[in-house]
Design an enzyme around this catalytic site. Sequence first.
Site, PDB file in Angstrom:
ATOM      1  N   ARG A 296      -2.697  -7.264  10.355  1.00  0.00           N
ATOM      2  CA  ARG A 296      -2.401  -6.254   9.296  1.00  0.00           C
ATOM      3  C   ARG A 296      -1.296  -7.092   8.442  1.00  0.00           C
ATOM      4  NH1 ARG A 296       1.657  -1.343   9.530  1.00  0.00           N
ATOM      5  NH2 ARG A 296       0.776  -0.310   8.204  1.00  0.00           N
TER       6      ARG A 296
ATOM      7  N   HIS B 291      -2.175  -6.721   4.418  1.00  0.00           N
ATOM      8  CA  HIS B 291      -0.977  -6.185   3.344  1.00  0.00           C
ATOM      9  C   HIS B 291      -0.764  -7.230   2.276  1.00  0.00           C
ATOM     10  CE1 HIS B 291       0.274  -2.161   5.560  1.00  0.00           C
ATOM     11  NE2 HIS B 291      -1.186  -2.355   5.525  1.00  0.00           N
TER      12      HIS B 291
ATOM     13  N   ASN C  66       4.891  -0.421   4.476  1.00  0.00           N
ATOM     14  CA  ASN C  66       5.457  -1.436   5.462  1.00  0.00           C
ATOM     15  C   ASN C  66       6.629  -1.243   6.158  1.00  0.00           C
ATOM     16  OD1 ASN C  66       3.266  -3.074   4.370  1.00  0.00           O
ATOM     17  ND2 ASN C  66       4.389  -3.877   2.755  1.00  0.00           N
TER      18      ASN C  66
ATOM     19  N   HIS D 171      -9.149  -1.349  13.265  1.00  0.00           N
ATOM     20  CA  HIS D 171      -8.372  -0.413  13.982  1.00  0.00           C
ATOM     21  C   HIS D 171      -9.075  -0.277  15.525  1.00  0.00           C
ATOM     22  CE1 HIS D 171      -6.638   1.315  10.497  1.00  0.00           C
ATOM     23  NE2 HIS D 171      -6.105   0.412  10.278  1.00  0.00           N
TER      24      HIS D 171
END
Length: 327
Positions: free
Chosen positions: A61, A65, A94, A193
């Site tokens: 992740r 990001h 975040n 996910h």
Amino acid sequence: MASFSPLLAMALAIFIFSSHSNAQLSSTFYSTTCPNVSSIVRTVIQQALQNDARIGGSLIRLHFHDCFVDGCDGSLLLDNNGTTIVSEKDALPNTNSTRGFDVVDNIKTAVENACPGVVSCADILALASESSVSLAGGPSWNVLLGRRDGRTANQGGANTSLPSPFENLTNLTQKFTNVGLNVNDLVALSGAHTFGRAQCRTFSPRLFNFSNTGNPDPTLNTTYLATLQQICPQGGSGFTVTNLDPTTPDTFDNNYFSNLQTNRGLLQSDQELFSTSGAPTIAIVNNFSANQTAFFESFVQSMINMGNISPLTGSNGEIRSNCRRPN
Ligand code: HEM
Ligand SMILES: *[C@@H]1O[C@H](CO)[C@@H](O)[C@H](O)[C@H]1NC(C)=O
Ligand SMILES: *[C@@H]1O[C@H](CO)[C@@H](O)[C@H](O)[C@H]1NC(C)=O
Ligand SMILES: *[C@@H]1O[C@H](CO)[C@@H](O)[C@H](O)[C@H]1NC(C)=O
Ligand SMILES: *[C@@H]1O[C@H](CO)[C@@H](O)[C@H](O)[C@H]1NC(C)=O
Ligand SMILES: *[C@@H]1O[C@H](CO)[C@@H](O)[C@H](O)[C@H]1NC(C)=O
Ligand SMILES: *[C@@H]1O[C@H](CO)[C@@H](O)[C@H](O)[C@H]1NC(C)=O
Ligand SMILES: *[C@@H]1O[C@H](CO)[C@@H](O)[C@H](O)[C@H]1NC(C)=O
Ligand SMILES: *[C@@H]1O[C@H](CO)[C@@H](O)[C@H](O)[C@H]1NC(C)=O
Ligand SMILES: *[C@@H]1O[C@H](CO)[C@@H](O)[C@H](O)[C@H]1NC(C)=O
């Protein structure tokens, strides 16, 4: 007899210069300067997994990001420094959510010990993503390398460019299109996910009062809804975490897509891929649910596409010695 044309020489020089400044990433970028970098990264992640089954999800992740905000330049990793560095870590998507920065530091230390000043923090995130996926049972691939680290963070960009779990398919598609990714990438990458966790606050609007209707999200499977209502009761802590994939929480497989088919997508943004009527994403979900090989192949290609978002190469940026601050 043809004389050497200065014009031709200039054209050639421009060609060489411009192809250099558009330098492509390469899987062999560190083959002479840090040949063992992949196994160093992998070993640190294996150690971290001993105490934290979730860490692989947290690390991939971070790469996502990072890449969606001014490209894959390690900007997410920079700490706030009170003046010019306004950290992306404090941006809405975040804050109290991204994690694994301590493990990135451990990887950086191990890599610096073997090959000082050579490997960028942006590349460490790309390598950590591959190790995290393959260690969880997902595909392996040759990671493209050669990114350099940026010297600035863009908190406003993180607030506006990263997708929200409350957005519909139109908005999600737009945010992927904005960074050069298509609906195939959206569906394949959402398949990440299949592991990791999410906090109640990222899906609780679905449980009791969806879109202010006074009712839960009608697309949620009723048994799964009851389970989630127990984990995330009204008035409970929004910070409680649960598995993104309720079937195989720490395994990288294609169950995420069969979950969507049975209305067990945890985030609204997950379920949108399958439940938006007429959407082009439905057929892709069905394909990946029926065929894990198809998912893995697409996932690898989409990870490469995501990792190619505006890297700094050549003499742009720097190789940070500490991922948390510019040199
Ligand atoms: C399509 C748009 C996406 C949205 C709206 C979204 C949103 C979210 C949210 C809200 C969480 C839970 C965060 C928390 O509660 O702290 C999460 C977790 C996660 N996301 Fe996404 N995500 C998206 C795409 C992606 C992509 C492209 C990847 C990677 C390729 C990814 C990988 C993950 C992973 C592995 C976790 C679990 C992290 C952990 O356990 O620490 N997501 N995402
Ligand atoms: C490469 O790194 C791994 C993990 O740190 C280590 O076990 C191995 O001995 C290293 N190999 C070489 C040739 O340095
Ligand atoms: C983040 O968590 C801390 C500690 O739980 C809390 O004080 C703070 O309000 C949270 N911030 C946000 C934006 O949720
Ligand atoms: C980004 O969002 C956070 C959380 O909502 C907010 O505190 C911050 O001021 C925003 N930053 C910018 C630069 O817009
Ligand atoms: C979706 O995008 C539109 C247009 O940019 C915006 O007005 C809306 O707030 C977005 N929806 C969500 C849930 O973020
Ligand atoms: C998504 O939301 C935007 C505005 O927020 C709206 O214009 C659009 O029609 C919605 N798309 C779908 C597929 O519902
Ligand atoms: C749902 O939320 C809306 C807006 O916050 C509120 O007016 C309404 O009373 C809520 N309904 C229920 C049943 O909680
Ligand atoms: C599954 O997908 C792979 C990769 O696209 C393909 O080669 C294979 O034929 C597919 N299998 C079936 C049963 O459709
Ligand atoms: C399924 O996905 C694979 C891999 O992306 C692709 O090659 C194949 O054409 C897709 N099959 C269908 C039926 O969409
Ligand atoms: C913050 O970082 C910038 C960019 O590296 C640097 O110019 C500035 O001096 C730093 N400020 C502090 C207080 O360290």
